[in-house]
Enzyme design. Sequence first.
Site, PDB file in Angstrom:
ATOM      1  N   HIS A   1      83.481  36.774  50.828  1.00 51.12           N
ATOM      2  CA  HIS A   1      83.714  38.223  50.879  1.00 51.12           C
ATOM      3  C   HIS A   1      83.407  38.872  49.522  1.00 51.12           C
ATOM      4  CE1 HIS A   1      86.254  41.850  52.028  1.00 51.12           C
ATOM      5  NE2 HIS A   1      86.341  41.918  50.706  1.00 51.12           N
ATOM      6  N   GLU A   2      83.888  38.288  48.451  1.00 49.63           N
ATOM      7  CA  GLU A   2      83.664  38.892  47.126  1.00 49.63           C
ATOM      8  C   GLU A   2      82.186  38.855  46.741  1.00 49.63           C
ATOM      9  OE1 GLU A   2      85.902  40.663  45.952  1.00 49.63           O
ATOM     10  OE2 GLU A   2      87.573  39.907  47.143  1.00 49.63           O
TER      11      GLU A   2
ATOM     12  N   HIS B   1      80.567  41.794  48.186  1.00 52.15           N
ATOM     13  CA  HIS B   1      80.633  42.998  47.333  1.00 52.15           C
ATOM     14  C   HIS B   1      79.573  42.937  46.234  1.00 52.15           C
ATOM     15  CE1 HIS B   1      84.085  44.792  49.129  1.00 52.15           C
ATOM     16  NE2 HIS B   1      84.972  43.896  48.725  1.00 52.15           N
TER      17      HIS B   1
ATOM     18  N   TYR C   1      88.608  44.899  56.875  1.00 56.76           N
ATOM     19  CA  TYR C   1      90.038  44.778  56.593  1.00 56.76           C
ATOM     20  C   TYR C   1      90.815  44.525  57.887  1.00 56.76           C
ATOM     21  CZ  TYR C   1      90.684  46.363  51.716  1.00 56.76           C
ATOM     22  OH  TYR C   1      90.733  46.484  50.363  1.00 56.76           O
TER      23      TYR C   1
HETATM   24 ZN    ZN Z   1      86.840  43.504  49.456  1.00 55.12          ZN
END
Ligand code: ZN
Length: 502
Positions: A185-186, A189, A246
Site C-alpha cells: 500500500h505505501e 502511494h 480505506y
Molecule cells: Zn495510505
Amino acid sequence: MKLKTFWLKSRISTLVLGALLIFTNCEKENELFTEETSEEIIVTQEKDITEKAFPDKKGKVTEITYQGQQLMVEEMDGVYVFEGDILITPEELQNANKSTGRTQNLWPNCIVYYSIESSLPNKQRVYDAIAHWKSKTNLQFIKRTNQTAYVNFRKGSGCSSSVGRTGGKQNINLADGCSTGNTIHEIGHAIGLWHEQSRKDRNTYVNINFANIQAGKDHNFKTYVQRGEDGDEYSPTLDFGSIMMYGSYAFSKNGMPTITKKDGSTYSVQRTALSAWDKIGVSRMYKKVCGTVPNMSGYYKANDGGHYYVRHIGIDVYWFGEHPNGSWANIFKGKLDGNKITGNFYDVPKGKIQGSGQLKLTVNYNSTKITKTQGSNFGGSVWNKMARPSSLPGTRTAGFGVRNNINNLTARWYANDGGYYYVRQVGSRVVWFGERHFTSGRPAWANVGYGIKIGNNIYLNWADVAKGNANGNGTLQLKMNGANTMTRVAVTGGFGGSSWSR
Ligand SMILES: [Zn+2]
C-alpha cells in the site's frame, strides 16, 4: 504476548485485543465482547488495517498552502500528515510547484530507485512487497546507487509515504506492525496512487459519515479534487477490492463506521495484494510516462543460444529466430502495448522442431532486453540486443515438410527472387521465413511472412528482418496454381519474388 495495538483502536484493552487476534474470522469473536460496551464490540468486528503514520498520536490540525492550495493537515514530528499516512515534508512545502498527485510526479521510465536502511526490522516484507509490484506491474524497482530521487525504507512509528515521486529522498516509514500488504500500500502511494476513497466520484459509491470521524480527521475523507490536487480515475468505478481503499471504520471515534456503501452497509478491505483494477490502473497511469519503447528492430541474442532478428513496425513486432546448429527455427508476430508484447510463434522448417504457441513478453524501456513472462513451450526466456554478428547461419535443407499437397504448404520453397522460403501451415495460418540464398556472411535480404490461407489464396503481411540488409514491409496475396507452385497476385511494399515452387 506483544500485541500490535497499532492495528486497532488504542482504547481497546490489551486483553481484548489478544483474543481478537486469535479468533479473527471466528464467530466466538462476537461472543467474547458481548458483555463489553457496544462501542468496542463494533470496532472489534472489523480489524482496522488502515495505515497510519502516527497511530498513537494526535497532531495539531493546521492549514497549509501546498501546490497553491489550502490543505488541512496534522502536524506531527515536524512533518505534515495528510489522510493519515501521507507525508508532506517541509522540503516539499519549499518546492510548492511540485505535485504529489496521480497524474504528475510519476517515476520516469517506470523505474523506482530505492534503499533500505539497515536498521529496519523484518526487511523481508519490503523484499516481498517489491517483488509483488514487479510481478504485477510494468514498474521496475532498482537499488539506488547515486540517484537523487529515491524511496528510502526505514523504521517508523506507523506506516506512511509521500504520494508520487518527490524528486529527492523520500521515506516510506514502517513500524513493526506494518505488514507486507501495508508495505505494498505505501509503495502504491510512492508511485502516485491516492487512496481509493479519494476518487472524485466516490460519493456515487460510498457515504462518508462525518459524525463518526475522530475530531480533526475530517481532512482524511476529502477527494483529491476537494483538496485541489491533481489526479485521475484509472478504473471505471470505485474498487472496494483496491489495496488503496480505506475500511469502513478508518478513523472512527465511536466504533461506528466512517465509510459505508450507499445502502448503509459496511464492507471489508484487503491488504494482501494489488487488485485487478489496481494493476490495470497503474498500467494506465504509467502509460504516459513509459508508454513507448524505442524501436526494437535489430539483432538479439537469447539464452536458448538462438539468433533473433527483430523487426518493429508501429505496434507490430516480428522476428525470425534460429539456432546456429539448425535444430530449430521460428517466426513470431506480436502486438506491443506499453512495454508488453503478446503474440504467437511458429517453428518453421529451417529447423527440425514443429512447435507453436502464444508468448507474452516484456521489453525494457530502452529496448535492449526482452524477457518472457508467459510461454512454457518456448525455450528462450531472455533476449539481449547486441551488434549483429558478421557471419550468420546460411541456407539449410528443410527439417520437415510435405510435397504434392495443395492443402498443406509446409515445406521449403524456392522463389524467382533467389530466395528460400521456409513455409509452415497450421490450420489456416500460414507463416514463413524467407532469405536470399547465401553460404557465408549474411543474406542480401531476409523476411518474415505471417497470414492466412483461404481456399487457394494466401494473404500475408511481410516484413524484412535484420538478418539481411533490406528494410521493407507490406502485404502480399498469392495464389496456389497447383500443389507445388504459387504465384503473386498482389503486393505492396516492393516485394521482389513473384513465383514459388517446391
Ligand atoms: Zn495510505
